[in-house]
Design a protein around this motif. Structure first.
Motif, mmCIF file in Angstrom:
data_model
loop_
_atom_site.group_PDB
_atom_site.id
_atom_site.type_symbol
_atom_site.label_atom_id
_atom_site.label_comp_id
_atom_site.label_asym_id
_atom_site.label_seq_id
_atom_site.Cartn_x
_atom_site.Cartn_y
_atom_site.Cartn_z
ATOM 1 N N MET A 1 0.839 -1.203 0.000
ATOM 2 C CA MET A 1 0.000 0.000 0.000
ATOM 3 C C MET A 1 0.879 1.260 0.000
ATOM 4 O O MET A 1 0.562 2.253 -0.673
ATOM 5 C CB MET A 1 -0.887 -0.022 1.242
ATOM 6 C CG MET A 1 -2.053 0.928 1.190
ATOM 7 S SD MET A 1 -3.440 0.202 0.304
ATOM 8 C CE MET A 1 -4.724 1.381 0.670
ATOM 9 N N ASN A 2 1.978 1.221 0.746
ATOM 10 C CA ASN A 2 2.788 2.423 0.923
ATOM 11 C C ASN A 2 3.943 2.546 -0.065
ATOM 12 O O ASN A 2 4.580 3.606 -0.127
ATOM 13 C CB ASN A 2 3.334 2.467 2.355
ATOM 14 C CG ASN A 2 2.254 2.753 3.377
ATOM 15 O OD1 ASN A 2 1.791 3.874 3.523
ATOM 16 N ND2 ASN A 2 1.825 1.723 4.105
ATOM 17 N N THR A 3 4.228 1.480 -0.821
ATOM 18 C CA THR A 3 5.306 1.559 -1.803
ATOM 19 C C THR A 3 4.808 1.430 -3.240
ATOM 20 O O THR A 3 5.282 2.130 -4.133
ATOM 21 C CB THR A 3 6.369 0.472 -1.554
ATOM 22 O OG1 THR A 3 5.744 -0.823 -1.600
ATOM 23 C CG2 THR A 3 7.040 0.658 -0.206
ATOM 24 N N LEU A 4 3.839 0.535 -3.449
ATOM 25 C CA LEU A 4 3.336 0.299 -4.797
ATOM 26 C C LEU A 4 1.972 0.931 -5.048
ATOM 27 O O LEU A 4 1.554 1.050 -6.197
ATOM 28 C CB LEU A 4 3.251 -1.216 -5.062
ATOM 29 C CG LEU A 4 4.547 -2.014 -4.845
ATOM 30 C CD1 LEU A 4 4.303 -3.497 -5.118
ATOM 31 C CD2 LEU A 4 5.661 -1.477 -5.733
ATOM 32 N N GLY A 5 1.259 1.302 -3.955
ATOM 33 C CA GLY A 5 -0.019 1.980 -4.102
ATOM 34 C C GLY A 5 -1.219 1.079 -3.907
ATOM 35 O O GLY A 5 -1.113 -0.150 -3.855
ATOM 36 N N ALA A 6 -2.399 1.708 -3.797
ATOM 37 C CA ALA A 6 -3.635 0.986 -3.523
ATOM 38 C C ALA A 6 -4.024 0.062 -4.673
ATOM 39 O O ALA A 6 -4.605 -1.000 -4.452
ATOM 40 C CB ALA A 6 -4.764 1.976 -3.248
ATOM 41 N N SER A 7 -3.707 0.425 -5.905
ATOM 42 C CA SER A 7 -4.064 -0.424 -7.042
ATOM 43 C C SER A 7 -3.325 -1.757 -6.990
ATOM 44 O O SER A 7 -3.912 -2.824 -7.212
ATOM 45 C CB SER A 7 -3.747 0.289 -8.355
ATOM 46 O OG SER A 7 -4.596 1.392 -8.534
ATOM 47 N N ALA A 8 -2.036 -1.707 -6.676
ATOM 48 C CA ALA A 8 -1.261 -2.942 -6.534
ATOM 49 C C ALA A 8 -1.788 -3.772 -5.370
ATOM 50 O O ALA A 8 -1.856 -5.006 -5.451
ATOM 51 C CB ALA A 8 0.221 -2.620 -6.328
ATOM 52 N N VAL B 1 12.614 -5.924 2.453
ATOM 53 C CA VAL B 1 13.730 -6.035 1.510
ATOM 54 C C VAL B 1 13.252 -6.307 0.086
ATOM 55 O O VAL B 1 13.745 -5.708 -0.879
ATOM 56 C CB VAL B 1 14.694 -7.156 1.966
ATOM 57 C CG1 VAL B 1 15.743 -7.429 0.884
ATOM 58 C CG2 VAL B 1 15.374 -6.774 3.271
ATOM 59 N N MET B 2 12.259 -7.190 -0.053
ATOM 60 C CA MET B 2 11.921 -7.718 -1.374
ATOM 61 C C MET B 2 10.857 -6.930 -2.131
ATOM 62 O O MET B 2 10.930 -6.817 -3.364
ATOM 63 C CB MET B 2 11.478 -9.181 -1.242
ATOM 64 C CG MET B 2 12.565 -10.096 -0.707
ATOM 65 S SD MET B 2 12.025 -11.818 -0.510
ATOM 66 C CE MET B 2 11.905 -12.322 -2.235
ATOM 67 N N ILE B 3 9.859 -6.389 -1.436
ATOM 68 C CA ILE B 3 8.766 -5.723 -2.152
ATOM 69 C C ILE B 3 9.239 -4.506 -2.948
ATOM 70 O O ILE B 3 8.851 -4.346 -4.120
ATOM 71 C CB ILE B 3 7.617 -5.357 -1.188
ATOM 72 C CG1 ILE B 3 6.901 -6.629 -0.729
ATOM 73 C CG2 ILE B 3 6.605 -4.426 -1.862
ATOM 74 C CD1 ILE B 3 5.798 -6.390 0.286
ATOM 75 N N PRO B 4 10.078 -3.635 -2.381
ATOM 76 C CA PRO B 4 10.511 -2.480 -3.195
ATOM 77 C C PRO B 4 11.278 -2.879 -4.449
ATOM 78 O O PRO B 4 11.276 -2.153 -5.443
ATOM 79 C CB PRO B 4 11.413 -1.709 -2.216
ATOM 80 C CG PRO B 4 10.939 -2.111 -0.861
ATOM 81 C CD PRO B 4 10.557 -3.546 -1.003
ATOM 82 N N HIS B 5 11.944 -4.046 -4.430
ATOM 83 C CA HIS B 5 12.767 -4.464 -5.569
ATOM 84 C C HIS B 5 12.041 -5.402 -6.531
ATOM 85 O O HIS B 5 12.260 -5.348 -7.749
ATOM 86 C CB HIS B 5 14.040 -5.151 -5.068
ATOM 87 C CG HIS B 5 14.926 -4.259 -4.247
ATOM 88 N ND1 HIS B 5 15.660 -3.228 -4.791
ATOM 89 C CD2 HIS B 5 15.171 -4.231 -2.913
ATOM 90 C CE1 HIS B 5 16.329 -2.604 -3.837
ATOM 91 N NE2 HIS B 5 16.052 -3.197 -2.686
ATOM 92 N N GLY C 1 8.515 -6.106 -6.301
ATOM 93 C CA GLY C 1 7.089 -5.856 -6.390
ATOM 94 C C GLY C 1 6.254 -6.950 -5.755
ATOM 95 O O GLY C 1 6.578 -7.488 -4.694
ATOM 96 N N LEU C 2 5.162 -7.323 -6.417
ATOM 97 C CA LEU C 2 4.247 -8.312 -5.867
ATOM 98 C C LEU C 2 4.845 -9.716 -5.858
ATOM 99 O O LEU C 2 4.438 -10.556 -5.042
ATOM 100 C CB LEU C 2 2.934 -8.299 -6.647
ATOM 101 C CG LEU C 2 2.137 -6.990 -6.564
ATOM 102 C CD1 LEU C 2 0.825 -7.111 -7.332
ATOM 103 C CD2 LEU C 2 1.863 -6.598 -5.117
ATOM 104 N N TYR C 3 5.812 -9.993 -6.727
ATOM 105 C CA TYR C 3 6.543 -11.261 -6.622
ATOM 106 C C TYR C 3 7.287 -11.324 -5.285
ATOM 107 O O TYR C 3 7.330 -12.383 -4.632
ATOM 108 C CB TYR C 3 7.548 -11.401 -7.761
ATOM 109 C CG TYR C 3 7.016 -12.087 -8.990
ATOM 110 C CD1 TYR C 3 6.484 -13.377 -8.911
ATOM 111 C CD2 TYR C 3 7.055 -11.464 -10.230
ATOM 112 C CE1 TYR C 3 5.993 -14.007 -10.046
ATOM 113 C CE2 TYR C 3 6.570 -12.086 -11.379
ATOM 114 C CZ TYR C 3 6.034 -13.360 -11.274
ATOM 115 O OH TYR C 3 5.538 -13.991 -12.397
ATOM 116 N N GLY C 4 7.865 -10.210 -4.882
ATOM 117 C CA GLY C 4 8.578 -10.166 -3.608
ATOM 118 C C GLY C 4 7.664 -10.446 -2.433
ATOM 119 O O GLY C 4 8.028 -11.181 -1.506
ATOM 120 N N ALA C 5 6.441 -9.884 -2.466
ATOM 121 C CA ALA C 5 5.477 -10.124 -1.390
ATOM 122 C C ALA C 5 5.085 -11.592 -1.333
ATOM 123 O O ALA C 5 4.982 -12.196 -0.254
ATOM 124 C CB ALA C 5 4.239 -9.252 -1.601
ATOM 125 N N SER C 6 4.871 -12.206 -2.500
ATOM 126 C CA SER C 6 4.449 -13.602 -2.558
ATOM 127 C C SER C 6 5.540 -14.530 -2.031
ATOM 128 O O SER C 6 5.274 -15.436 -1.217
ATOM 129 C CB SER C 6 4.105 -13.993 -4.005
ATOM 130 O OG SER C 6 3.146 -13.126 -4.550
#
Length: 467
Positions: A235-242, A372-376, A378-383
């Motif tokens: 929410m805070n790095t990629l936004g509400a749409s992501a 560490v992973m989400i900013p680099h 994206g959603l693959y990092g979160a998963s």
């Protein structure tokens, strides 16, 4: 009744009550994704996740303690003592949380504070009513109540979103009204007030309940942190749409988790009753463990193989990217479910401290990996962060459960599982990135072959029963 039969019967009753509404709710995804924007859907998911995070701290998980202690109660006096003490603790928690929320609102004016309070109180009431019904052995009543709450939520969502066009407010209102209202109605209908007797309140008994439930709070909160952290950072790095895309992709693992939840509600009871039954506790645990492990992995592979077709049919608009993250989250859910099986053994032995420590380790790891992973990535990092965190807590609990029972591990089976997962994932992503229909067919073939082979015993029994 044997514990295996009791487990199957209770799971079936709970599943009948929950499956229909869960299916309809899932089929309403086209409505949600066509009427709501990705930002709106992400906002609803964000608020719901915050509420889920708050519920354990507010209720002090009195529902968990009440259910476990009611299993041991043999008289109405004992049941009244347990219900009264747990209700007093729950009331104190809800009042304290409401006062705190008012202070926070006066100081900071957060936009969604009222919704969080409503969701927390409604959720706590439904959980407490569920615990009383299950603890009294009324599995049918428990199933009917949760069926009613789910059905009403769906109906109100259709009314508020599709007809009245209330958007975010409509989805949140539907949940609060359905959960809180149904819980209160069932408490009155089943005359549960008969078991609330202030004269039976005992501070020492309340302490016993808290000794059981308190270590479970870090466990419950940590699970929610695992789900909340990735959403917060997204929410805070990629936004509400992501966040909205990720929330939709999580709906499919959520279905798997809900199906497992039908089993887990029964497993908590059967694992505890196995300690006082005449059956071989270790043999019972191992038979359930083997069947559960095989069945849940089959679900992961089959859902992954079918996802390109199912996702395209159910999901509309700009949510298509979520297809890429579903298999990873399904695998994470598998490890989460198996670790829940271990948790049932811990709670049966009233060793709830292990639950909190094991999940806290996972939550800390999830936090670090997400940051560490989400900013680099994206959603693959979160998963992937979610998957790794679930693997760690699963392995930690698998080691710890050896203190209570010896669970057999089949190395050959584990090698076959690994090979099948790799095969399905390779062909899935080849198909997702445009390799063609042959990759999809290969993916489905591996999943089907694995599922038939691993569940051959169950399939034979079903075929014999049909003859």
């Amino acid at each position: 009744m044997g514990e295996t039969r009791r487990l199957i019967k209770n799971t079936g009753i709970i599943a009948v009550g929950g499956m229909a509404t869960k299916l309809v709710q899932f089929l309403l995804l086209p409505l949600y994704t066509s009427v709501l924007s990705t930002a709106d859907y992400g906002t609803v998911d964000y608020i719901n996740t915050i509420a889920l995070f708050c519920v354990p701290a507010v209720s002090l998980l009195m529902d968990e303690a009440l259910f476990r202690f009611l299993i041991d109660c043999r008289t109405d006096e004992g049941r009244a003592k347990a219900v009264t003490a747990s209700c007093v603790v729950l009331l104190a928690g809800c009042v304290s949380f409401t006062v705190l929320a008012i202070l926070v609102w006066l100081l900071f004016k957060p936009e969604n504070a009222v919704w969080v309070v409503g969701l927390v109180v409604a959720g706590a009431l439904l959980q407490m009513a569920s615990a009383v019904l299950r603890g009294f052995g009324d599995t049918v009543g428990y199933s009917v109540m949760n069926f009613t709450a789910s059905a009403l939520t769906i109906l109100l969502n259709v009314l508020f979103i599709a007809i009245l066009r209330w958007g975010v407010v409509g989805m949140l209102s539907a949940t609060v009204i359905a959960q809180g209202g149904v819980a209160l109605v069932f408490m009155v209908m089943r005359k549960l007030w008969r078991y609330i007797d202030p004269s039976t309140f005992s501070i020492s008994y309340a302490r016993d309940l808290l000794r059981y439930s308190f270590p479970l709070i870090p466990n419950k909160v940590s699970w929610t942190i695992n789900n909340l952290l990735d959403r917060l950072i997204i929410m805070n790095t990629l936004g509400a749409s992501a966040a909205g895309v990720y929330a939709v992709s999580y709906k499919f693992p959520g279905v798997m988790d809900q199906v497992y939840g039908f089993f887990y509600q029964s497993w908590k009871e059967s694992s505890a009753r196995a300690l006082i039954s005449d059956e071989d506790e270790s043999a019972f645990y191992n038979s359930v463990y083997r069947a559960l492990r095989r069945f849940m992995m089959s679900v992961v592979l089959l859902m992954s193989a079918l996802m390109p077709v199912v996702y395209g049919v159910l999901i509309k608009g700009s949510f298509g990217e979520g297809l890429l993250y579903v298999p990873i989250l399904l695998l994470a859910t598998y490890f989460s479910n198996i670790s829940g099986f271990y948790g049932g053994i811990f709670t049966a032995h009233k060793e709830t401290g292990i639950m909190g420590t094991t999940t806290a380790v996972s939550a800390i790891l999830c936090a670090v990996l997400c940051i560490v992973m989400i900013p680099h990535f994206g959603l693959y990092g979160a998963s992937v962060a979610t998957l790794l965190a679930m693997v760690v807590v699963n392995e930690y609990r698998r080691i710890k459960v050896a203190k209570f029972t010896k669970l057999a591990e089949d190395r050959g089976e584990q090698a076959l599982i690994l090979a099948s997962v790799l095969g399905v994932f390779v062909f899935y992503y080849l198909s997702a990135y445009g390799a063609g229909i042959l990759s999809t067919i290969a993916c489905l073939a591996i999943a089907l072959a694995f599922s038939v082979y691993m569940n051959a015993d169950i399939l034979r029994k079903l075929l014999s029963a049909c003859k």
